[in-house]
Structure formats: C-alpha cells, structure tokens
Write an enzyme that holds these catalytic residues in place. Structure first.
Site, PDB file in Angstrom:
ATOM      1  N   GLU A 179      -0.399  -5.626   5.816  1.00  0.00           N
ATOM      2  CA  GLU A 179       0.918  -5.700   5.163  1.00  0.00           C
ATOM      3  C   GLU A 179       1.772  -6.784   5.821  1.00  0.00           C
ATOM      4  O   GLU A 179       2.432  -7.573   5.147  1.00  0.00           O
ATOM      5  CB  GLU A 179       1.614  -4.340   5.240  1.00  0.00           C
ATOM      6  CG  GLU A 179       0.937  -3.295   4.366  1.00  0.00           C
ATOM      7  CD  GLU A 179       1.475  -1.876   4.548  1.00  0.00           C
ATOM      8  OE1 GLU A 179       1.192  -1.050   3.685  1.00  0.00           O
ATOM      9  OE2 GLU A 179       2.162  -1.609   5.548  1.00  0.00           O
ATOM     10  N   THR A 184       0.846  -1.196   0.000  1.00  0.00           N
ATOM     11  CA  THR A 184       0.000   0.000   0.000  1.00  0.00           C
ATOM     12  C   THR A 184       0.878   1.242   0.000  1.00  0.00           C
ATOM     13  O   THR A 184       1.942   1.248   0.621  1.00  0.00           O
ATOM     14  CB  THR A 184      -0.882   0.010   1.272  1.00  0.00           C
ATOM     15  OG1 THR A 184      -1.739  -1.135   1.236  1.00  0.00           O
ATOM     16  CG2 THR A 184      -1.749   1.268   1.362  1.00  0.00           C
TER      17      THR A 184
HETATM   18  C1  5RP Z   1       1.471   1.898   4.237  1.00  0.00           C
HETATM   19  C2  5RP Z   1       2.939   1.749   4.229  1.00  0.00           C
HETATM   20  C3  5RP Z   1       3.675   2.308   3.075  1.00  0.00           C
HETATM   21  O1  5RP Z   1       4.429   1.297   2.483  1.00  0.00           O
HETATM   22  C4  5RP Z   1       4.590   3.393   3.543  1.00  0.00           C
HETATM   23  O2  5RP Z   1       3.834   4.353   4.258  1.00  0.00           O
HETATM   24  C5  5RP Z   1       5.328   4.076   2.378  1.00  0.00           C
HETATM   25  O3  5RP Z   1       4.399   4.771   1.612  1.00  0.00           O
HETATM   26  P1  5RP Z   1       4.815   5.651   0.361  1.00  0.00           P
HETATM   27  O4  5RP Z   1       5.224   4.709  -0.719  1.00  0.00           O
HETATM   28  O5  5RP Z   1       3.572   6.425   0.036  1.00  0.00           O
HETATM   29  O6  5RP Z   1       5.944   6.554   0.796  1.00  0.00           O
HETATM   30  O7  5RP Z   1       3.536   1.188   5.102  1.00  0.00           O
HETATM   31  O8  5RP Z   1       0.888   1.435   5.418  1.00  0.00           O
END
Ligand code: 5RP
Length: 259
Positions: free
Chosen positions: A139, A64
């Site tokens: 996740e 995500t």
């Molecule tokens: C979501 C996550 C994402 O992998 C993390 O926040 C990184 O996000 P982005 O690619 O938008 O920087 O752990 O729960």
C-alpha cells in the site's frame, strides 16, 4: 507518544485540492444529503464516491480491505474507461481480475494519478494508520508512486490522535524480539499477529506486529524513526504518504475532507 517533534512540512486541513484532469464521474460535493445506516452501506457510499477521482484513460492504484472491495465493485462499472489498476495485495488482485479489470505490476507503469485505499484511522491532517489487512508495505509503495492518496473510510475511522487502533508493523521474522523491545521502550506492547494459531505471513513473506499503547502525536517523525529500525519493513503510519482527500462516510452522506 513523547520525544518526536512535529515536522514543519506537516499541513493542516483545508488545503485546496487541484482539479482532476478528466474525472470520469462528476463531483458528489453538492449532492443532497444521503442517509445511510450500516457501516457496510457507508463503505459502499464512499466506494462509489471515489469514482469521481478516477482519471479516464489512466491506471488507478487500488488498496486493500472491505471498503476498497466496495470501490472495486463500483470500478467494474467503468472498467472500459481505464487501462487497469495497480494492486496492493493478492486479495485485491484477485477481486480486480474477477471484475474484469486488468492488473499491472507497479514496475510496468510510471507515476499514477491517484491511489484509492481505506484506513484504520485518519487524523485531522490526513495522517493514517493502515495495515489492518496486512497489506501496508505494498500500500505504501503504491501510495508513494501516486500523485494523490484518496482515502475512503466510514466515520468510525476518524480520530484526533493516531494510536487507538493497534499499529501494524511488517517485520522480518528474525528481528521480531528486537523490535518488540524497542516498542516497549516507547511504552508500546507489540504482539505477533496470528492466523490459525501461527504467525500470519504477509504477501511479502514477512510477519506483522500489532502495537497497542501508543499515542502518535507527531506522525511524520514517528514514521521516520520506526522505519529505520533494523528489521522493520514498513510501519503502518502513513504520514509521508498521507491522504490528500478523505471521503468520509457519515450518516448524513459523504463528507469530502481536503488536506
Ligand atoms: C489493509 C488496510 C485497510 O485499508 C484498512 O485495514 C481498512 O480496512 P477496511 O476498509 O476493511 O476497514 O490498511 O492493509
């Protein structure tokens, strides 16, 4: 963060990664230098590079976030070569379906070859902080169901010690104050994540604490400890489910870090 010892199973960088059985896209490792400028371009680069780890004919685990969104865009181009994906959030499920990719429930499939996801921080051993998008519990479930975690991140995510990014922790609401007190005893300041003036509610119907002031020097021990506090659903340290590979987007191109 004091009081937690490094566990013997922690591995350093440089461990060889096994061969892909049927990688769809050949490796990017010997590509000439690619110059990317914006963070968005770096995310697109690593999203594209992650295709080399997708195994033909196998369901892929999908994370995500904004980096994963780039991966989903790239995955759409090879959707006919995989049965589908297991998704870590309602948001990613929606995007996958919009891209014409079938989404399976985690219970419908067995072990996955790879899980591809971003991170908020990643250290030199592949330990991560995750959960900036509030999807950490699902996740971690899919990461645990997968043989290898392929992290895709831009270089701003690379740290020496985890903890600069506020640590997300999914909690059952009635345990919120007790968990906040436990973090305070470790020197951390925890706040309930808000959305539109109210506590954010996760896909699992729970709340998120964001904890500042921690320096997580022994991620495995820290994760084990916090995860057994009553009311904690998932702590956003991914040490037991650490990355096997990080595709790091840098101004010079994609660096492949093996752990
Ligand atoms: C979501 C996550 C994402 O992998 C993390 O926040 C990184 O996000 P982005 O690619 O938008 O920087 O752990 O729960």
């Amino acid at each position: 963060m004091g009081g937690f010892r490094v566990q013997p199973e922690e591995k350093g960088p440089g461990q060889a990664v096994g061969q892909q059985r049927h990688p769809i896209i050949p490796g990017f490792r010997n590509q000439p230098r690619i110059v990317a400028v914006s963070q968005d371009e770096l995310k697109a680069l690593v999203g594209q590079a992650a295709l080399q780890y997708v195994v033909q004919g196998e369901v892929v685990g999908v994370g995500t976030g904004s980096t994963v969104n780039k991966f989903i865009e790239a995955l759409a181009g090879i959707r006919d070569r995989i049965p589908g994906a297991v998704s870590s959030s309602d948001a990613s499920t929606e995007r996958l379906r919009a891209a014409g990719i079938r989404v399976f429930d985690a219970n419908e499939v067995g072990e996955l070859a790879v899980y591809i996801d971003g991170a908020d921080e990643i250290d030199g051993a592949g330990h991560m902080i995750k959960g900036g998008g509030a999807a950490l519990t699902r996740e971690k479930i899919i990461a645990a169901q997968s043989r290898r975690f392929i992290c895709i991140a831009d270089e701003s995510k690379r740290v020496e010690v985890l903890g600069r990014f506020p640590l997300p922790v999914e909690v059952i609401p009635m345990a919120t104050q007790a968990v906040i007190r436990k973090f305070a005893a470790l020197g951390g300041a925890a706040q309930v994540r808000q959305r539109e003036g109210r506590p954010l509610v996760t896909d699992n119907g729970q709340h998120i604490l964001d904890v500042t002031g921690l320096q997580i020097r022994s991620p495995l021990a820290f994760e084990s400890e916090v995860n057994q506090w009553p009311g904690v659903v998932t702590v956003g340290v991914f040490a037991h489910q650490k990355a096997a590979v990080c595709l790091l987007g840098t101004a010079g191109g994609v660096q492949t870090l093996n752990y």
